[in-house]
Motif scaffolding. Structure first.
Motif, mmCIF file in Angstrom:
data_model
loop_
_atom_site.group_PDB
_atom_site.id
_atom_site.type_symbol
_atom_site.label_atom_id
_atom_site.label_comp_id
_atom_site.label_asym_id
_atom_site.label_seq_id
_atom_site.Cartn_x
_atom_site.Cartn_y
_atom_site.Cartn_z
ATOM 1 N N THR A 72 3.042 -22.859 10.980
ATOM 2 C CA THR A 72 3.409 -21.482 11.299
ATOM 3 C C THR A 72 3.557 -20.677 10.015
ATOM 4 O O THR A 72 3.729 -21.233 8.931
ATOM 5 C CB THR A 72 4.722 -21.391 12.117
ATOM 6 N N VAL A 73 3.489 -19.364 10.185
ATOM 7 C CA VAL A 73 3.588 -18.442 9.053
ATOM 8 C C VAL A 73 4.524 -17.306 9.447
ATOM 9 O O VAL A 73 4.377 -16.720 10.522
ATOM 10 C CB VAL A 73 2.187 -17.873 8.696
ATOM 11 N N ARG A 74 5.488 -17.016 8.567
ATOM 12 C CA ARG A 74 6.336 -15.847 8.782
ATOM 13 C C ARG A 74 5.603 -14.636 8.211
ATOM 14 O O ARG A 74 5.250 -14.608 7.039
ATOM 15 C CB ARG A 74 7.699 -15.991 8.104
ATOM 16 N N VAL A 75 5.327 -13.667 9.076
ATOM 17 C CA VAL A 75 4.686 -12.424 8.652
ATOM 18 C C VAL A 75 5.720 -11.316 8.758
ATOM 19 O O VAL A 75 6.540 -11.294 9.683
ATOM 20 C CB VAL A 75 3.432 -12.103 9.499
ATOM 21 N N ALA A 76 5.715 -10.421 7.799
ATOM 22 C CA ALA A 76 6.685 -9.332 7.801
ATOM 23 C C ALA A 76 6.057 -8.072 7.245
ATOM 24 O O ALA A 76 5.140 -8.133 6.416
ATOM 25 C CB ALA A 76 7.917 -9.702 6.975
ATOM 26 N N GLU A 77 6.563 -6.942 7.710
ATOM 27 C CA GLU A 77 6.147 -5.654 7.166
ATOM 28 C C GLU A 77 7.395 -4.822 6.921
ATOM 29 O O GLU A 77 8.223 -4.638 7.812
ATOM 30 C CB GLU A 77 5.203 -4.924 8.105
ATOM 31 N N TRP A 78 7.517 -4.352 5.697
ATOM 32 C CA TRP A 78 8.623 -3.503 5.289
ATOM 33 C C TRP A 78 8.028 -2.126 5.032
ATOM 34 O O TRP A 78 7.096 -1.981 4.240
ATOM 35 C CB TRP A 78 9.263 -4.071 4.032
ATOM 36 N N VAL A 79 8.532 -1.115 5.723
ATOM 37 C CA VAL A 79 8.024 0.252 5.609
ATOM 38 C C VAL A 79 9.080 1.113 4.936
ATOM 39 O O VAL A 79 10.246 1.093 5.330
ATOM 40 C CB VAL A 79 7.679 0.826 7.003
ATOM 41 N N GLU A 80 8.657 1.865 3.929
ATOM 42 C CA GLU A 80 9.546 2.818 3.238
ATOM 43 C C GLU A 80 8.945 4.211 3.362
ATOM 44 O O GLU A 80 7.744 4.393 3.171
ATOM 45 C CB GLU A 80 9.628 2.521 1.736
ATOM 46 N N VAL A 81 9.793 5.174 3.647
ATOM 47 C CA VAL A 81 9.386 6.574 3.662
ATOM 48 C C VAL A 81 10.180 7.266 2.563
ATOM 49 O O VAL A 81 11.408 7.327 2.621
ATOM 50 C CB VAL A 81 9.662 7.236 5.028
ATOM 51 N N HIS A 82 9.469 7.740 1.553
ATOM 52 C CA HIS A 82 10.101 8.419 0.422
ATOM 53 C C HIS A 82 9.940 9.923 0.591
ATOM 54 O O HIS A 82 8.858 10.400 0.902
ATOM 55 C CB HIS A 82 9.441 7.990 -0.894
ATOM 56 N N GLY A 83 11.013 10.667 0.364
ATOM 57 C CA GLY A 83 10.956 12.124 0.438
ATOM 58 C C GLY A 83 11.677 12.660 1.660
ATOM 59 O O GLY A 83 12.231 11.913 2.468
ATOM 60 N N PRO A 84 11.649 13.950 1.818
ATOM 61 C CA PRO A 84 12.412 14.594 2.892
ATOM 62 C C PRO A 84 11.869 14.354 4.297
ATOM 63 O O PRO A 84 12.516 14.722 5.276
ATOM 64 C CB PRO A 84 12.340 16.079 2.525
ATOM 65 N N MET A 85 10.698 13.697 4.430
ATOM 66 C CA MET A 85 10.143 13.428 5.755
ATOM 67 C C MET A 85 10.796 12.224 6.432
ATOM 68 O O MET A 85 10.538 11.956 7.597
ATOM 69 C CB MET A 85 8.632 13.191 5.658
ATOM 70 N N GLY A 86 11.658 11.498 5.718
ATOM 71 C CA GLY A 86 12.292 10.303 6.273
ATOM 72 C C GLY A 86 12.928 10.519 7.636
ATOM 73 O O GLY A 86 12.625 9.781 8.588
ATOM 74 N N PRO A 87 13.818 11.516 7.801
ATOM 75 C CA PRO A 87 14.442 11.720 9.116
ATOM 76 C C PRO A 87 13.427 12.063 10.211
ATOM 77 O O PRO A 87 13.551 11.585 11.341
ATOM 78 C CB PRO A 87 15.407 12.885 8.873
ATOM 79 N N SER A 89 0.849 -1.189 0.000
ATOM 80 C CA SER A 89 0.000 0.000 0.000
ATOM 81 C C SER A 89 0.887 1.242 0.000
ATOM 82 O O SER A 89 2.057 1.193 0.384
ATOM 83 C CB SER A 89 -0.909 0.011 1.230
ATOM 84 N N GLU A 90 0.299 2.356 -0.441
ATOM 85 C CA GLU A 90 0.986 3.643 -0.426
ATOM 86 C C GLU A 90 0.040 4.703 0.113
ATOM 87 O O GLU A 90 -1.161 4.660 -0.137
ATOM 88 C CB GLU A 90 1.428 4.060 -1.832
ATOM 89 N N ALA A 91 0.627 5.629 0.854
ATOM 90 C CA ALA A 91 -0.119 6.772 1.371
ATOM 91 C C ALA A 91 0.723 8.012 1.163
ATOM 92 O O ALA A 91 1.956 7.972 1.295
ATOM 93 C CB ALA A 91 -0.417 6.583 2.853
ATOM 94 N N GLY A 92 0.072 9.103 0.826
ATOM 95 C CA GLY A 92 0.781 10.361 0.664
ATOM 96 C C GLY A 92 1.144 10.953 2.017
ATOM 97 O O GLY A 92 0.371 10.861 2.979
ATOM 98 N N ILE A 93 2.332 11.506 2.106
ATOM 99 C CA ILE A 93 2.762 12.280 3.265
ATOM 100 C C ILE A 93 3.331 13.579 2.703
ATOM 101 O O ILE A 93 3.632 13.652 1.502
ATOM 102 C CB ILE A 93 3.805 11.532 4.132
ATOM 103 N N PRO A 94 3.479 14.609 3.509
ATOM 104 C CA PRO A 94 4.011 15.861 2.956
ATOM 105 C C PRO A 94 5.327 15.646 2.201
ATOM 106 O O PRO A 94 6.264 15.050 2.745
ATOM 107 C CB PRO A 94 4.213 16.735 4.194
ATOM 108 N N PHE A 95 5.345 16.053 0.964
ATOM 109 C CA PHE A 95 6.522 16.008 0.095
ATOM 110 C C PHE A 95 7.021 14.595 -0.194
ATOM 111 O O PHE A 95 8.187 14.402 -0.512
ATOM 112 C CB PHE A 95 7.672 16.854 0.679
ATOM 113 N N GLY A 96 6.152 13.585 -0.077
ATOM 114 C CA GLY A 96 6.604 12.228 -0.353
ATOM 115 C C GLY A 96 5.500 11.209 -0.197
ATOM 116 O O GLY A 96 4.324 11.525 -0.335
ATOM 117 N N LYS A 97 5.909 9.975 0.101
ATOM 118 C CA LYS A 97 4.934 8.905 0.287
ATOM 119 C C LYS A 97 5.462 7.892 1.292
ATOM 120 O O LYS A 97 6.665 7.754 1.506
ATOM 121 C CB LYS A 97 4.601 8.213 -1.034
#
Length: 141
Positions: free
Chosen positions: A97-112, A75-83
């Motif tokens: 059993t099931v291995r569940v994982a979530e990978w989160v990416e912050v694109h744009g200058p809001m990363g820090p 999924s993608e969501a807009g954030i100020p100046f990025g996504k």
């Protein structure tokens, strides 16, 4: 500029039931301790849109951008100046059993800023979310 992190866990259960719970967006707030409110209409497929209010973070819309039924979704969501992009995977390990994982990416200058303000809470909540997913999937027998 991109910033990312990943969390994963191994939970007990049937991957089809886990998938059904994880993709039932309208009911996330019923079981996921990270979500205050969620809405979704239509089929869970690329292009579909939903709305979510995470605890401690702003509410907003998101779009499903990719789905591999029973295996992963993004999924993608807009954030100020990025996504903000989230990729979730569900991998059966063959022993109930099931291995569940979530990978989160912050694109744009809001990363820090995201790292400073929200990452710690998200990382803290993900194991609780994975455990709640396991419990909810079992309860829907």
């Amino acid at each position: 500029m991109m910033y990312s992190f990943t969390e994963e866990a191994v939970i007990t259960g049937n991957v089809a039931k886990i998938w059904a719970v994880a993709t039932d967006v309208a009911r996330w707030s019923e079981w996921d301790p990270h979500e205050e409110e969620s809405r979704f209409e239509g089929e869970f497929a690329a292009g579909a849109e939903g709305w979510v209010k995470p605890k401690g973070a702003p509410a907003g819309p998101f779009t499903i951008v990719a789905v591999e039924p029973g295996q992963s979704w993004t999924s993608e969501a807009g954030i100020p100046f990025g996504k903000l992009r989230g990729h979730r995977t569900y991998e059966p390990l063959g022993d109930g059993t099931v291995r569940v994982a979530e990978w989160v990416e912050v694109h744009g200058p809001m990363g820090p800023l995201f790292k400073l303000i929200w990452e710690k809470g998200m990382r803290r909540d993900m194991p609780r979310t994975f455990a709640a997913l396991e419990k909810e999937a079992r309860s829907r027998d």
